[in-house]
Design an enzyme around this catalytic site. Structure first.
Site, short mmCIF file in Angstrom:
data_model
loop_
_atom_site.label_atom_id
_atom_site.label_comp_id
_atom_site.label_asym_id
_atom_site.label_seq_id
_atom_site.Cartn_x
_atom_site.Cartn_y
_atom_site.Cartn_z
N CYS A 42 0.87 -1.20 0.00
CA CYS A 42 0.00 0.00 0.00
C CYS A 42 0.89 1.23 0.00
O CYS A 42 1.65 1.44 0.96
CB CYS A 42 -0.91 -0.02 1.23
SG CYS A 42 -2.04 1.39 1.31
N HIS B 193 -1.89 -4.48 -10.62
CA HIS B 193 -2.58 -3.33 -11.21
C HIS B 193 -2.81 -3.55 -12.70
O HIS B 193 -1.93 -4.08 -13.38
CB HIS B 193 -1.75 -2.05 -11.01
CG HIS B 193 -1.67 -1.61 -9.58
ND1 HIS B 193 -2.55 -0.71 -9.02
CD2 HIS B 193 -0.83 -1.99 -8.59
CE1 HIS B 193 -2.24 -0.56 -7.76
NE2 HIS B 193 -1.20 -1.31 -7.45
N CYS C 139 -4.46 6.37 -4.85
CA CYS C 139 -3.88 5.03 -4.67
C CYS C 139 -2.39 5.14 -4.96
O CYS C 139 -2.01 5.42 -6.10
CB CYS C 139 -4.54 4.04 -5.63
SG CYS C 139 -3.88 2.35 -5.52
N GLY D 14 -1.07 2.48 -7.14
CA GLY D 14 -1.72 2.72 -8.43
C GLY D 14 -1.03 3.82 -9.20
O GLY D 14 -0.87 3.75 -10.43
N1 LIG Z 1 -6.44 -2.08 -2.72
C1 LIG Z 1 -5.02 -2.46 -2.84
C2 LIG Z 1 -4.29 -2.22 -1.50
C3 LIG Z 1 -4.21 -0.74 -1.12
C4 LIG Z 1 -3.42 0.06 -2.12
C5 LIG Z 1 -3.59 1.58 -2.09
N2 LIG Z 1 -4.44 2.12 -1.08
C6 LIG Z 1 -2.25 2.30 -2.16
O1 LIG Z 1 -2.13 3.43 -1.66
O2 LIG Z 1 -1.32 1.72 -2.78
C7 LIG Z 1 -4.94 -3.95 -3.22
O3 LIG Z 1 -5.90 -4.69 -2.94
O4 LIG Z 1 -3.90 -4.34 -3.79
#
Ligand SMILES: N[C@H](CCC[C@H](N)C(=O)O)C(=O)O
Length: 276
Positions: free
Chosen positions: A75, A161, A219, A222
């Protein structure tokens, strides 16, 4: 038992952060979902659980749970908030902190004034790194779902991703198409769906429909994945300003084998206690 926590966010991607070093924490999936509920609980995109390291040369371990209760590998916004949290809580006197995640060690550095920097690891593109039914490590793959046809780039930042380029993130079908991509059968462990608008070679706008959380205001992984995908497609230079709906991140990547560097804010909103 009562549990102390901090409510934090990185550009509106919000977290419940728990000190599992000085507290004994035992939360099952259902309880995490209840705590993550924005009406019946505290409400968060992810829960971050800070623990003692498993290897003695590291400073901490931290575990990441989406608000659907799923535990995930990485994250980006959370890594910056983690660094601020352990400094503010006096859990360490270091600024660069070695922390174990489910996909290796990262070393976020808290810079003070609610800013942090972190190398989010080396992006990977092969099916062995991303549970994605595909051959090789192509730059883009065609993906048809729900009447939509898109060309996605598949990037692992530890977490998976699927990134596509759109003309305008404001009008892109992020919620509808993102929800379809998240559970597409070619991603047996699901995927985060990124929608990137190229503003210039040094600037993009980005929206992400996150695996296990839905669309978030930002994100971090992301943003890293989108910049990597844009550079691999020949659309971006190595330093990119990423505009998310919650604010801006600086992302830097200098090619295969190199880590992706992310700089951005980390904020504490309040501290609290809750019965669990
Ligand atoms: N939903 C993401 C985890 C959180 C990533 C995001 N909140 C960030 O800041 O990188 C997953 O299931 O891989």
């Amino acid at each position: 038992m009562r549990l102390k926590f901090s409510k934090m966010h990185g550009l509106g991607n919000d977290f419940m952060v728990i000190d599992g070093v000085r507290q004994t924490v035992s939360l099952d999936t259902d309880r995490i979902r209840q705590l993550g509920n924005r009406h019946f609980g505290i409400g968060f995109d992810q829960l971050l659980l800070v623990e003692s390291p498993q290897e003695e040369n590291n400073d901490f371990r931290y575990r990441i749970f989406n608000n659907d209760g799923s535990e995930v590998e990485q994250c980006g916004n959370g890594a910056r908030c983690f660094a601020k949290f352990v400094c503010d809580q006096k859990l360490t006197n270091k600024k660069a902190i070695r922390v174990e995640t489910a996909k290796g060690v990262i070393v976020p550095e808290y810079l003070g004034q609610n800013q942090a920097i972190v190398d989010m690891g080396v992006p990977r593109f092969r099916p062995v790194d991303i549970p994605f039914v595909a051959e090789g490590d192509a730059i883009t793959y065609p993906l048809d779902t729900g009447g939509y046809s898109c060309d996605i780039s598949v990037v692992s930042m530890g977490n998976p991703h699927a990134v596509q380029v759109v003309d305008n993130v404001d009008t892109a079908p992020v919620k509808e198409l993102g929800a379809l991509i998240e559970i597409h059968h070619r991603f047996p462990e699901k995927v985060n769906a990124g929608f990137m608008q190229i503003v210039s070679r040094q600037e993009i706008r980005l929206r992400v429909f996150e695996r296990g959380a839905g669309e978030t205001l930002a994100c971090g992984t992301g943003a890293c994945a989108a910049v990597v995908a844009g550079i691999r497609r020949g659309l971006l230079d190595s330093k990119v300003l990423v505009h998310t709906r919650g604010g801006d991140l600086q992302i830097e990547w200098h090619g295969d084998g190199q880590p992706v560097r992310m700089t951005g804010p980390a904020m504490t909103v309040f501290q609290g206690e809750i019965e669990v």
